[in-house]
Structure formats: structure tokens, C-alpha cells
Design a protein around this motif. Structure first.
Motif, PDB file in Angstrom:
ATOM      1  N   ILE A 168       0.853  -1.194   0.000  1.00 42.66           N
ATOM      2  CA  ILE A 168       0.000   0.000   0.000  1.00 42.66           C
ATOM      3  C   ILE A 168       0.888   1.243   0.000  1.00 42.66           C
ATOM      4  CG2 ILE A 168      -1.824   1.212   1.260  1.00 42.66           C
ATOM      5  CD1 ILE A 168      -2.448  -1.548   2.616  1.00 42.66           C
ATOM      6  N   LYS A 169       0.574   2.166  -0.920  1.00 41.94           N
ATOM      7  CA  LYS A 169       1.315   3.446  -0.999  1.00 41.94           C
ATOM      8  C   LYS A 169       0.298   4.560  -0.806  1.00 41.94           C
ATOM      9  CE  LYS A 169       2.508   6.819  -2.997  1.00 41.94           C
ATOM     10  NZ  LYS A 169       2.269   8.155  -2.431  1.00 41.94           N
ATOM     11  N   PRO A 170       0.106   4.973   0.452  1.00 41.15           N
ATOM     12  CA  PRO A 170      -0.866   6.053   0.700  1.00 41.15           C
ATOM     13  C   PRO A 170      -0.251   7.399   0.333  1.00 41.15           C
ATOM     14  CG  PRO A 170      -0.324   4.798   2.702  1.00 41.15           C
ATOM     15  CD  PRO A 170       0.718   4.493   1.690  1.00 41.15           C
ATOM     16  N   SER A 171      -1.072   8.411   0.300  1.00 36.61           N
ATOM     17  CA  SER A 171      -0.553   9.754   0.019  1.00 36.61           C
ATOM     18  C   SER A 171       0.356  10.202   1.159  1.00 36.61           C
ATOM     19  CB  SER A 171      -1.709  10.747  -0.121  1.00 36.61           C
ATOM     20  OG  SER A 171      -1.175  12.057  -0.172  1.00 36.61           O
ATOM     21  N   GLU A 172       1.444  10.842   0.805  1.00 36.69           N
ATOM     22  CA  GLU A 172       2.360  11.369   1.818  1.00 36.69           C
ATOM     23  C   GLU A 172       1.688  12.483   2.620  1.00 36.69           C
ATOM     24  OE1 GLU A 172       2.419  11.360  -1.409  1.00 36.69           O
ATOM     25  OE2 GLU A 172       3.503  13.035  -2.311  1.00 36.69           O
ATOM     26  N   LEU A 173       0.601  13.052   2.086  1.00 34.20           N
ATOM     27  CA  LEU A 173      -0.083  14.141   2.788  1.00 34.20           C
ATOM     28  C   LEU A 173      -1.017  13.633   3.885  1.00 34.20           C
ATOM     29  CD1 LEU A 173      -0.886  16.424  -0.277  1.00 34.20           C
ATOM     30  CD2 LEU A 173       0.993  16.620   1.361  1.00 34.20           C
ATOM     31  N   ILE A 209       6.386   0.903  -7.660  1.00 32.27           N
ATOM     32  CA  ILE A 209       5.291  -0.084  -7.659  1.00 32.27           C
ATOM     33  C   ILE A 209       4.767  -0.270  -9.082  1.00 32.27           C
ATOM     34  CG2 ILE A 209       2.910  -0.460  -6.864  1.00 32.27           C
ATOM     35  CD1 ILE A 209       3.735   0.893  -4.212  1.00 32.27           C
ATOM     36  N   VAL A 210       4.668   0.829  -9.806  1.00 33.41           N
ATOM     37  CA  VAL A 210       4.150   0.761 -11.177  1.00 33.41           C
ATOM     38  C   VAL A 210       5.113  -0.018 -12.086  1.00 33.41           C
ATOM     39  CG1 VAL A 210       3.531   2.161 -13.208  1.00 33.41           C
ATOM     40  CG2 VAL A 210       2.824   2.893 -10.915  1.00 33.41           C
ATOM     41  N   ARG A 211       6.412   0.167 -11.845  1.00 34.09           N
ATOM     42  CA  ARG A 211       7.444  -0.466 -12.682  1.00 34.09           C
ATOM     43  C   ARG A 211       7.662  -1.936 -12.364  1.00 34.09           C
ATOM     44  NH1 ARG A 211      10.844   4.128 -11.952  1.00 34.09           N
ATOM     45  NH2 ARG A 211      11.426   3.268  -9.939  1.00 34.09           N
ATOM     46  N   ALA A 277     -14.008  16.119  -2.985  1.00 39.70           N
ATOM     47  CA  ALA A 277     -14.593  14.793  -3.209  1.00 39.70           C
ATOM     48  C   ALA A 277     -14.665  14.545  -4.701  1.00 39.70           C
ATOM     49  CB  ALA A 277     -15.986  14.717  -2.594  1.00 39.70           C
ATOM     50  N   CYS A 278     -14.215  13.349  -5.103  1.00 34.89           N
ATOM     51  CA  CYS A 278     -14.227  13.033  -6.534  1.00 34.89           C
ATOM     52  C   CYS A 278     -15.655  13.045  -7.074  1.00 34.89           C
ATOM     53  CB  CYS A 278     -13.588  11.676  -6.761  1.00 34.89           C
ATOM     54  SG  CYS A 278     -14.303  10.386  -5.742  1.00 34.89           S
ATOM     55  N   LEU A 279     -16.619  12.702  -6.219  1.00 31.24           N
ATOM     56  CA  LEU A 279     -17.993  12.596  -6.710  1.00 31.24           C
ATOM     57  C   LEU A 279     -18.807  13.874  -6.488  1.00 31.24           C
ATOM     58  CD1 LEU A 279     -19.594  12.047  -3.866  1.00 31.24           C
ATOM     59  CD2 LEU A 279     -18.981   9.697  -4.281  1.00 31.24           C
ATOM     60  N   GLU A 377     -13.001  22.017 -15.599  1.00 32.95           N
ATOM     61  CA  GLU A 377     -11.934  21.364 -14.838  1.00 32.95           C
ATOM     62  C   GLU A 377     -12.352  21.066 -13.403  1.00 32.95           C
ATOM     63  OE1 GLU A 377      -8.418  23.801 -15.356  1.00 32.95           O
ATOM     64  OE2 GLU A 377      -8.823  23.951 -17.518  1.00 32.95           O
ATOM     65  N   GLU A 378     -11.786  19.989 -12.873  1.00 29.18           N
ATOM     66  CA  GLU A 378     -12.083  19.627 -11.491  1.00 29.18           C
ATOM     67  C   GLU A 378     -11.384  20.618 -10.566  1.00 29.18           C
ATOM     68  OE1 GLU A 378     -10.193  16.052  -9.881  1.00 29.18           O
ATOM     69  OE2 GLU A 378     -12.148  15.468  -9.100  1.00 29.18           O
ATOM     70  N   ILE A 379     -12.140  21.279  -9.700  1.00 30.90           N
ATOM     71  CA  ILE A 379     -11.569  22.297  -8.814  1.00 30.90           C
ATOM     72  C   ILE A 379     -11.169  21.683  -7.479  1.00 30.90           C
ATOM     73  CG2 ILE A 379     -12.033  24.478  -7.610  1.00 30.90           C
ATOM     74  CD1 ILE A 379     -13.859  25.232 -10.013  1.00 30.90           C
ATOM     75  N   PHE A 380     -11.956  20.751  -6.992  1.00 30.25           N
ATOM     76  CA  PHE A 380     -11.691  20.047  -5.727  1.00 30.25           C
ATOM     77  C   PHE A 380     -11.736  21.006  -4.535  1.00 30.25           C
ATOM     78  CE2 PHE A 380      -9.652  16.021  -3.976  1.00 30.25           C
ATOM     79  CZ  PHE A 380     -10.605  15.194  -4.550  1.00 30.25           C
ATOM     80  N   GLY A 381     -12.777  21.807  -4.525  1.00 29.71           N
ATOM     81  CA  GLY A 381     -13.040  22.717  -3.409  1.00 29.71           C
ATOM     82  C   GLY A 381     -14.521  23.077  -3.470  1.00 29.71           C
TER      83      GLY A 381
HETATM   84  P1  NAD Z   1      -2.781  12.423  -6.956  1.00 26.51           P
HETATM   85  O1  NAD Z   1      -3.112  11.795  -8.241  1.00 26.51           O
HETATM   86  O2  NAD Z   1      -1.871  13.577  -6.939  1.00 26.51           O
HETATM   87  O3  NAD Z   1      -2.112  11.340  -5.980  1.00 26.51           O
HETATM   88  C1  NAD Z   1      -2.750  10.124  -5.664  1.00 26.51           C
HETATM   89  C2  NAD Z   1      -1.700   9.112  -5.212  1.00 26.51           C
HETATM   90  O4  NAD Z   1      -0.846   8.814  -6.313  1.00 26.51           O
HETATM   91  C3  NAD Z   1      -0.794   9.626  -4.101  1.00 26.51           C
HETATM   92  O5  NAD Z   1      -0.500   8.584  -3.216  1.00 26.51           O
HETATM   93  C4  NAD Z   1       0.441  10.057  -4.862  1.00 26.51           C
HETATM   94  O6  NAD Z   1       1.616  10.077  -4.074  1.00 26.51           O
HETATM   95  C5  NAD Z   1       0.509   8.976  -5.937  1.00 26.51           C
HETATM   96  N1  NAD Z   1       1.292   9.320  -7.120  1.00 26.51           N
HETATM   97  C6  NAD Z   1       1.592  10.552  -7.603  1.00 26.51           C
HETATM   98  N2  NAD Z   1       2.363  10.443  -8.706  1.00 26.51           N
HETATM   99  C7  NAD Z   1       2.557   9.121  -8.924  1.00 26.51           C
HETATM  100  C8  NAD Z   1       3.260   8.371  -9.909  1.00 26.51           C
HETATM  101  N3  NAD Z   1       3.929   8.972 -10.890  1.00 26.51           N
HETATM  102  N4  NAD Z   1       3.239   7.025  -9.842  1.00 26.51           N
HETATM  103  C9  NAD Z   1       2.552   6.393  -8.868  1.00 26.51           C
HETATM  104  N5  NAD Z   1       1.884   7.044  -7.905  1.00 26.51           N
HETATM  105  C10 NAD Z   1       1.876   8.389  -7.924  1.00 26.51           C
HETATM  106  O7  NAD Z   1      -4.184  12.752  -6.278  1.00 26.51           O
HETATM  107  P2  NAD Z   1      -4.454  13.482  -4.906  1.00 26.51           P
HETATM  108  O8  NAD Z   1      -4.127  14.925  -5.077  1.00 26.51           O
HETATM  109  O9  NAD Z   1      -3.826  12.725  -3.778  1.00 26.51           O
HETATM  110  O10 NAD Z   1      -6.040  13.299  -4.782  1.00 26.51           O
HETATM  111  C11 NAD Z   1      -6.941  14.138  -5.438  1.00 26.51           C
HETATM  112  C12 NAD Z   1      -7.429  13.531  -6.736  1.00 26.51           C
HETATM  113  O11 NAD Z   1      -7.936  12.236  -6.498  1.00 26.51           O
HETATM  114  C13 NAD Z   1      -8.574  14.290  -7.374  1.00 26.51           C
HETATM  115  O12 NAD Z   1      -8.346  14.447  -8.750  1.00 26.51           O
HETATM  116  C14 NAD Z   1      -9.784  13.410  -7.144  1.00 26.51           C
HETATM  117  O13 NAD Z   1     -10.817  13.552  -8.056  1.00 26.51           O
HETATM  118  C15 NAD Z   1      -9.191  12.068  -7.160  1.00 26.51           C
HETATM  119  N6  NAD Z   1     -10.031  11.130  -6.422  1.00 26.51           N
HETATM  120  C16 NAD Z   1     -10.763  10.196  -7.113  1.00 26.51           C
HETATM  121  C17 NAD Z   1     -11.616   9.341  -6.436  1.00 26.51           C
HETATM  122  C18 NAD Z   1     -12.424   8.276  -7.151  1.00 26.51           C
HETATM  123  O14 NAD Z   1     -12.804   7.310  -6.518  1.00 26.51           O
HETATM  124  N7  NAD Z   1     -12.690   8.406  -8.424  1.00 26.51           N
HETATM  125  C19 NAD Z   1     -11.734   9.431  -5.060  1.00 26.51           C
HETATM  126  C20 NAD Z   1     -10.991  10.400  -4.394  1.00 26.51           C
HETATM  127  C21 NAD Z   1     -10.134  11.232  -5.087  1.00 26.51           C
END
Ligand code: NAD
Length: 476
Positions: A168-173, A209-211, A277-279, A377-381
Motif C-alpha cells: 500500500i502506498k498512501p498519500s504522503e499528505l 510499484i508501477v514499474r 470529493a471526486c464525486l 476542470e475539477e476544482i476540488f473545493g
Molecule cells: P494524486 O493523483 O496527486 O495522488 C494520488 C496518489 O498517487 C498519491 O499517493 C500520490 O503520491 C501517488 N502518485 C503521484 N504520482 C505518482 C506516480 N507517478 N506514480 C505512482 N503514484 C503516484 O491525487 P491526490 O491529489 O492525492 O487526490 C486528489 C485527486 O484524487 C482528485 O483528482 C480526485 O478527483 C481524485 N479522487 C478520485 C476518487 C475516485 O474514486 N474516483 C476518489 C478520491 C479522489
């Protein structure tokens, strides 16, 4: 100040090889809140190796065994719901009502996966073939910051139910939420390596992870831009990918809708999770003949939403997660004004009475043209654009005039008509006359909102691959 200096590999909390430090800031006070040591590619490889060994050791784990693991995960997360919720409020600024719901949903995802697993037919006869649904192997789960626990737990629950192991690679934020959740998940005492959690940057840990050839599948939730990069990268090793991406979802008020009932729901749809929220229903489509009434009504609904301290149960909208996100939303508000849209309420800057913190004013734009950035565009606010249409046909056409297709909302006094319109919306989910939660139903997007589905049986099968056996009853 909290320091987070471990990652979770092979059932143990270990120091990362990565040395890069990052400071996380409290979005309410803007004061530094935590220092984290970020994992790097070496850590990602260690986690993948642990998950691979665990996959080989646990391959063939029984349904009963996996149900037991899911039950234990459910119990530990459910027992920690309040603690988890408070940490989400602290770190992310999620209003209490959102955070409580997110923590509950996180626990519930393990219970739902267990229920699904109990009845799932892994073997079926298709004509002369026996078809067996097999786990994929090690899966990489990459999650965003806007509902950390929800994404980690729902993806992990499916991976475990399918018989896979996970990195699992969660967001660093959301490192503080992840650190707490990791301690909670550890309490379930699952076999080492079954899941590993490596918090680091996307372009280091995520990219590895992707590679990596030993990762069979990636389930990603995040932005459309990163989702595309992941899909491109994954193809080299032909990883399966599930992508849950962004949205610009329409809320359609048909001309017979009762605005007094619908507008507060439309405002909630636009501002849920502080608009992050994405939705989110971020485009409001109203009949031109009722434009003035619609404008007054949505402004009243927006002005009733309280912005402020996320710990206060009356708060509907908390701060944006980071300064960057705050600036991004401010940028869109300024852009809307520059492009000639009319501010109906809100605008640049912070709400009155809030001198600091990443709070934005809940904003509604009128006179919005479909080609403006704020409309596309998605504003996310918490920013909503209001557009008017002439006739049902145009409402449908405008609703579908987007690169996204995650979600839609339809309101009408005539349920048959609402369903007719919903049928023609190109989106993965449509809510009719309300806001709902159905974790057993598939979730995901059409078009650039993603690939594949999560949740329920459709989500589960994305973690399985069919294998056909012919001659399985044929002695030589
Ligand atoms: P983000 O795409 O910047 O990051 C998401 C995750 O991907 C993070 O863990 C980040 O570190 C990782 N990541 C970034 N670059 C990467 C790379 N090159 N390779 C592999 N992993 C990488 O998104 P965010 O800013 O954390 O979240 C907001 C976005 O998420 C919005 O666009 C929102 O719409 C979307 N979102 C979608 C859903 C859904 O279910 N459809 C739900 C919530 C959020």
C-alpha cells in the motif's frame, strides 16, 4: 511535534531506507504538525519482496481463513473508529461528520468483503470447462489524501478476500492518518507480509510499484493525470489496473423539481468533504425559465453552510488540505471572475472571521459558459458553477459534455422522468432525488474518470482472473 519515522514491512514497523524529510502542516492553524521520513524506491522493493514471499507462503489460503482475517480487521478498525475519526479531523481538517462517516465506512469495508467472500463462487462450470477464479498475486494499492482510511481499507479488504497480498502506498499528505491506521491494522495480528504500508512520494515509491515486475495489479485512486501515467507505466509488465479518477459531475434539476427540497441537497453534493470529493456535484444545471429562482435558492443553501473549525459538529466545510490546495481553489475562483462568470456568493479569500487556516469561501458562479475553465476542470473545493438549459434534451447534452463520467445527480417531481434522464447520463453512478451510500454497488467512472469498478462483486472480480480447465475429468 509528532515524528513519523517508520514504515510497515513484513508485519513489523521498520526504519525506512529513505532519508527525505517532509513537514506536514495543520490546515486550521497553519503551524507545523508533524515531521515524516519518506520511504524511497529501496523501501518499495523491500515491501514488494515481503508481499511476494507472503503470497507464495499463503497461496491457497482457504475461504474460511480469509474470512477470519477480514473479521479481525473489521473488529480492530471498528474498535478504533473514534480515534481514527479524530486523527482525520486533526490532520486533514475533515469536518467531524465526514470524518466519522469515513472511519465507519473503513471498518465496514472489511465486513462487506467478508460477506461477499462467504458466498462467492470461485469455481463454475462453463459448458465443458471448469472455470476457476484465481487471485492475481501481489497488488499495489495507491491512494489519495482525501479519504485515506476509506481507500486503504476498501482496497485492502478486496485484495485479502481475493487471496492476494498487498503493498500500500498512501498519500504522503495523510501520513499521520496512515501511521495511526497502520497501528490499528497491526492489532489484527495477520500473517507478516500479507499487507505492507510504505508512505513516500508518488514519483519514487509509487513509480517503483508501477514499474516492478512482481506487482500483478494496481488499484489507484487519485487524479486523472497521475492515473494516465500509471496506466502507461503499467502496460510494460501488463499489470491489471483499476483507476478511480477525477470528476466534474452534473446535478440536474428538472423543471418540475421542488427547489426547496432539492437545493440543500445540491449544495451538499457540491461541498461534501469540503468540496474535496471526486464525486462532488460541481456543475448545477437548471431550467432557464426558473433561473432567478434557482440562483436565489442555491445561494441561500450555500450561505447556510457553516465553514470553520472541523471539530465543531455544526461545521459543514473545513479547510482545504494544504496551502497548495488552498491556492489552487483560489486560483480557480479568480479565473472564474476573470473569464466573466458572475459571483452569486463567495469569492476570493477566506470567509469572514477566519484570519488563518486554509479556509475558502463557499462559492457559486452564475452566467457560466460551458467553455470556461471553472465549468470544465475539477476544482476540488467548495465551488459550484450554475448553468441554465432549455429543455430536457439540452440538459442531458450539457450533463454529458465533459471528459469525465464519474457521477451525476438528478432531481425531479416525476420519478419516471428522473429515471429516463438518469438512463442517458454517461456516468458510473447516478443519484436520483437524494444522496445515498451503497457500498455493495459498483463505483467508478466512464470516460476519463477511470477504468474498472470498485466495491461489491464488480470490484471484487477486478482482483481475480479466470482460468479455464478443460479435460479436468478426462482420464488418459
Ligand atoms: P494524486 O493523483 O496527486 O495522488 C494520488 C496518489 O498517487 C498519491 O499517493 C500520490 O503520491 C501517488 N502518485 C503521484 N504520482 C505518482 C506516480 N507517478 N506514480 C505512482 N503514484 C503516484 O491525487 P491526490 O491529489 O492525492 O487526490 C486528489 C485527486 O484524487 C482528485 O483528482 C480526485 O478527483 C481524485 N479522487 C478520485 C476518487 C475516485 O474514486 N474516483 C476518489 C478520491 C479522489
Amino acid at each position: 511535534m509528532e515524528t513519523i519515522d517508520t514504515i510497515y514491512i513484513n508485519g513489523a514497523f521498520v526504519a525506512p531506507h529513505g532519508q527525505e524529510m517532509q513537514t506536514l502542516v495543520d490546515p486550521v492553524t497553519e503551524a507545523p504538525a508533524a515531521r515524516i521520513v519518506l520511504a524511497d524506491e529501496v523501501d518499495a522493493r523491500r515491501a514488494i519482496a515481503a508481499a511476494s514471499s507472503a503470497y507464495h507462503a499463503l497461496r491457497g489460503s482457504s475461504r474460511t481463513q480469509r474470512m477470519e482475517w477480514l473479521q479481525r480487521l473489521y473488529e480492530v478498525v471498528a474498535a478504533a473508529e473514534e480515534e481514527l475519526s479524530m486523527q482525520m479531523v486533526e490532520e486533514y481538517g475533515g469536518p467531524l461528520r465526514t470524518s466519522t462517516a469515513t472511519a465507519k465506512r473503513a471498518a465496514a469495508s472489511f465486513a462487506a468483503a467478508r460477506t461477499l467472500l462467504a458466498d462467492y463462487a470461485f469455481e463454475r462450470q462453463i459448458a465443458s470447462a471448469k472455470v476457476v477464479m484465481e487471485p492475481l498475486g501481489v497488488v499495489g494499492l495507491i491512494t489519495p489524501w482525501n479519504a485515506n482510511y476509506g481507500f486503504i481499507c476498501s482496497k485492502l479488504s478486496m485484495a485479502i478476500a481475493a487471496g492476494s497480498t498487498a503493498v500500500i502506498k498512501p498519500s504522503e499528505l495523510s501520513a499521520r492518518q496512515t501511521a495511526l491506521l497502520t497501528r490499528v491494522l497491526h492489532r489484527a495480528d495477520l500473517p507478516p507480509g500479507l499487507f505492507n504500508i510504505v508512505t513516500g512520494r508518488g514519483d519514487t515509491v509509487g513509480a517503483e510499484i508501477v514499474r516492478h515486475p512482481d506487482i500483478a495489479k494496481i488499484s489507484f485512486t487519485g487524479s486523472t493525470a497521475v492515473g494516465k501515467a500509471i496506466a502507461r507505466g503499467a502496460v510494460d509488465t501488463m499489470k491489471r489496473v483499476t483507476l478511480e479518477l477525477g470528476g466534474k459531475s452534473p446535478t440536474i434539476l428538472l423543471d418540475d423539481a421542488d427547489f426547496a427540497k432539492a437545493m440543500p441537497l445540491a449544495a451538499l453534493a457540491a461541498t461534501m468533504n469540503s468540496g474535496q470529493a471526486c464525486l462532488a456535484g460541481s456543475r448545477l444545471l437548471v431550467p432557464r425559465a426558473r433561473l432567478r429562482e434557482a440562483e436565489e435558492s442555491i445561494v441561500a443553501a450555500f450561505d447556510a453552510l457553516r465553514v470553520g473549525d472541523p471539530r465543531d459538529p455544526a461545521t459543514a466545510i473545513g479547510p482545504m488540505v494544504t496551502h497548495t490546495q488552498y491556492e489552487r481553489v483560489q486560483g480557480y475562483i479568480r479565473r472564474g471572475i476573470e473569464d466573466g462568470a458572475r459571483l452569486l456568493t463567495g469569492g476570493p479569500g477566506r470567509p469572514d472571521g477566519l484570519a488563518r487556516g486554509y479556509f475558502v469561501r463557499p462559492t457559486v458562479f452564475g452566467s457560466v459558459h460551458k467553455d470556461m475553465a471553472i465549468a470544465r476542470e475539477e476544482i476540488f473545493g467548495p465551488v459550484l458553477v450554475l448553468m441554465s438549459y432549455d429543455g430536457e434534451e439540452q440538459a442531458i447534452q450539457m450533463a454529458n459534455d465533459t471528459i469525465y463520467g464519474l457521477h451525476a445527480y438528478v432531481f425531479s417531481a416525476d420519478i419516471a422522468r428522473a429515471n429516463r434522464v438518469a438512463d442517458r447520463i454517461v456516468a458510473g453512478r447516478v443519484f436520483i432525488n437524494g444522496l445515498y451510500d451503497e457500498p455493495a454497488a459498483p463505483f467508478g467512472g466512464f470516460k476519463q474518470s477511470g477504468l474498472g469498478r470498485e466495491f461489491g462483486i464488480f470490484g471484487f472480480e477486478q482482483y481475480l482472473e479466470p482460468k479455464a480447465l478443460l479435460g479436468h475429468e478426462h482420464p488418459l
